[in-house]
Write a protein that holds these residues in place. Sequence first.
Motif, PDB file in Angstrom:
ATOM      1  N   SER A   1       0.747  -0.658   0.165  1.00 43.25           N
ATOM      2  CA  SER A   1      -0.252   0.021  -0.147  1.00 43.25           C
ATOM      3  C   SER A   1       0.706   1.457   0.329  1.00 43.25           C
ATOM      4  N   LEU A   2       0.456   2.323  -1.261  1.00 42.65           N
ATOM      5  CA  LEU A   2       1.101   3.052  -0.556  1.00 42.65           C
ATOM      6  C   LEU A   2       0.899   4.620  -0.683  1.00 42.65           C
ATOM      7  N   ARG A   3       0.519   5.190   0.272  1.00 42.93           N
ATOM      8  CA  ARG A   3       0.219   6.312   0.890  1.00 42.93           C
ATOM      9  C   ARG A   3       0.869   7.511   0.589  1.00 42.93           C
TER      10      ARG A   3
ATOM     11  N   ASP B   1      12.504   1.209  -6.366  1.00 47.11           N
ATOM     12  CA  ASP B   1      13.566   1.573  -5.639  1.00 47.11           C
ATOM     13  C   ASP B   1      12.977   1.141  -4.027  1.00 47.11           C
ATOM     14  N   LEU B   2      12.118   2.123  -4.251  1.00 49.51           N
ATOM     15  CA  LEU B   2      11.460   2.732  -2.636  1.00 49.51           C
ATOM     16  C   LEU B   2      10.335   1.641  -2.566  1.00 49.51           C
ATOM     17  N   LEU B   3      10.247   0.427  -3.316  1.00 50.96           N
ATOM     18  CA  LEU B   3       9.285  -0.770  -2.263  1.00 50.96           C
ATOM     19  C   LEU B   3      10.145  -1.404  -2.599  1.00 50.96           C
ATOM     20  N   GLY B   4      11.167  -2.071  -2.440  1.00 51.80           N
ATOM     21  CA  GLY B   4      12.406  -2.859  -2.565  1.00 51.80           C
ATOM     22  C   GLY B   4      12.976  -2.656  -1.063  1.00 51.80           C
TER      23      GLY B   4
ATOM     24  N   ILE C   1       4.814   3.319   2.867  1.00 48.48           N
ATOM     25  CA  ILE C   1       5.225   2.664   1.798  1.00 48.48           C
ATOM     26  C   ILE C   1       4.718   1.588   3.180  1.00 48.48           C
ATOM     27  N   LEU C   2       3.659   0.300   2.964  1.00 49.39           N
ATOM     28  CA  LEU C   2       3.042  -0.391   3.456  1.00 49.39           C
ATOM     29  C   LEU C   2       3.136  -1.753   3.022  1.00 49.39           C
TER      30      LEU C   2
ATOM     31  N   GLY D   1       0.758  -4.076   6.093  1.00 44.08           N
ATOM     32  CA  GLY D   1       0.265  -3.399   6.638  1.00 44.08           C
ATOM     33  C   GLY D   1       1.574  -2.631   7.489  1.00 44.08           C
ATOM     34  N   ARG D   2       2.649  -3.269   7.258  1.00 43.59           N
ATOM     35  CA  ARG D   2       4.079  -2.639   8.463  1.00 43.59           C
ATOM     36  C   ARG D   2       4.548  -1.652   7.266  1.00 43.59           C
ATOM     37  N   PRO D   3       4.972  -0.529   8.013  1.00 46.06           N
ATOM     38  CA  PRO D   3       6.476  -0.013   6.745  1.00 46.06           C
ATOM     39  C   PRO D   3       6.969  -0.627   6.356  1.00 46.06           C
ATOM     40  N   VAL D   4       7.517  -0.311   5.184  1.00 44.53           N
ATOM     41  CA  VAL D   4       9.215  -0.940   4.825  1.00 44.53           C
ATOM     42  C   VAL D   4       9.564  -0.256   5.190  1.00 44.53           C
ATOM     43  N   THR D   5      11.312  -0.695   6.193  1.00 46.45           N
ATOM     44  CA  THR D   5      11.987   0.127   6.631  1.00 46.45           C
ATOM     45  C   THR D   5      13.636  -0.256   6.097  1.00 46.45           C
ATOM     46  N   GLY D   6      13.125  -1.579   4.753  1.00 42.48           N
ATOM     47  CA  GLY D   6      14.970  -1.593   4.069  1.00 42.48           C
ATOM     48  C   GLY D   6      14.420  -2.936   3.266  1.00 42.48           C
TER      49      GLY D   6
END
Lengths: 288, 285
Positions: free
Chosen positions: B7-9, B59-62, B72-73, B76-81
């Motif tokens: 999910s991109l917000r 790149d952001l999604l990765g 970017i979830l 449901g959890r934010p992508v941290t790396g």
Amino acid sequence: MDSLETSGLPLIPRRSRPLSRYAGLKPGTTTVLQRWLAGWLRRSWLVLVLLSLWEIAPQAGWIDSTFLPPLSDVLAAGWGLALNGQLYDNVTASLFRMLSGFAIAVVLIIPLGLAIGRYARLGEACNQLIEVLRNTAPLALLPVFILLLGIGEVAKVTMVFYSCAWPLLLNTIAAVKQVDPLLIKSGRTMGATPVQLFTRVILPAASPTIFVGIRLASASAVLVLVASEMVGAKAGLGYMIIYDQYSFLIPQMYFGILAITAIGLLLNYTLEAIEGRATRWKAPQGNV
Amino acid sequence: MSTAKISLRQVRKEFVVRDEGNGPARRFVALDDATLDVRPGEFLTLVGPSGCGKSTLLDLLGGLTMPTSGQILLDGRPVTGPARDRGVVFQQYALFPWRTALQNIAFGLEIARVRASERTEKARHYLELVGLSAFANRYPHELSGGMKQRVAIARSLAYDPDVLLMDEPFAALDAQTRETLQIELLRIWRATAKTIIFITHGIDEAVVLGQRVAIMTARPGRIGRVVDIPEELNSGSDDVRSLPLFGRLRHEIWTLLREDVWETQNQSVAADPVPDRSRKEPVHG
Ligand SMILES: Nc1ncnc2c1ncn2[C@@H]1O[C@H](COP(=O)(O)OP(=O)(O)OP(=O)(O)O)[C@@H](O)[C@H]1O
Ligand SMILES: [Mg+2]
């Protein structure tokens, strides 16, 4: 890179070597041998011409043979040195100093360069110091080293170490910085930890440039060692050359020079072979 | 919202750029207000003109870069790396030149500390899947562009990620190989229920592969319309392309893209702050 080109051996792509491998497949062994000889001649004729000139010119009186004895005299003098054990003593003394200084530099400086290249903070802190020190010619520091460490082995090994350190350090730092960021990205997407990234991506990607540093270091090891042996030593090829010159043992002096060339060539060949093995994955270089 | 896999917000990504060599730095908006939900197991294709921020989004999604703002979830959890739950196929292959095709494919498994024998077996399996069994021991510089691309695909499949992020993976292939791999990808997708985000320049490819096609616009990069593709078009069979429905959707997407492409082309010389590096092969020192 310039100095690499001029440091002796050209960077010959290793394609022409394993002709003998085909020996069993080809109909006539003589043709293989002939082709090998032809190849060897093609590569070596200039050196052969030079050596012949060295023999002929003094013999024919084109050059005063007191100052340039013919090659055969030089080799005969070398034979004499080999028989009376002087050659062995001087070669081992030189080799020991050169190889230990070189090896210590490789073991200590490459990891340091890797760290400096990897961590921008560390690089920032070290940058100026490196700039200042690397522009201080090692030979200019020779008197300082002798003053501090005497004229024993420690001073000479330190000199060699010091002169090897800079090409190693600078090339290793550059090697790490030049690693394609895309490869690091690619490693990261596969979940590589920082340590895995370092050992499995950065190190192999940096290795070709690190090898450039190693070869430059080996060349400067020979150079600096000979110079420091000329200044203050009781053994070693540099000492032998200068001593023979003082004593007017000219053929012996030339033989000392030849011995140093031989050591340089041997070292370079060995490193080239190691490098060839380690970076076999590389596309062959050269203007094809 | 919580049912979305990805999910991109309101994701925004800015880069600091300089217009002249040492001119003043300014912020360049590569991606603005991108909002999108991707369902679990969905195959989403992303089309857009060159330079609109597709690779930036990937790149952001990765997890390779962080958004300037927005969220970017993943589940449901934010992508941290980055992590092995997402596999990335880069536009420029990004194979390790010191590893053979087989060793490249085994890289992710090695990182995951899979046993050596199992690793090789899996790597061979995926090498076969992309039709390169005969090239297991070749180094990347000994492979063609299309072969490298296939190795890169196999490499990201090998460690079985939940989500596949693919950046124009079939761009360097001939039409026939491309179609084979499209069918193969659809098969893998159906068999494994992976969520796939697939970037492409080809409208045909987007329609044939995607359950939905997201259309991006340029300057600043945004996600515009998202077009639903009826299931019968994703069958992977050849005659799909001759259906009237296919032609209609193709035309619809083409129209949506066209105005934007015109605009981009007219601006590109004057306004592109960074020359397009994305098409070039990486330079290995
Ligand atoms: N690291 C960066 N620094 C500065 N600008 C960047 C950077 N990466 C990308 N850009 C800029 O952001 C914009 C989007 O780039 P991106 O690579 O995402 O485009 P793209 O949609 O993938 O294009 P293509 O279809 O050609 O691959 C471009 O204008 C590019 O110049
Ligand atoms: Mg791109």
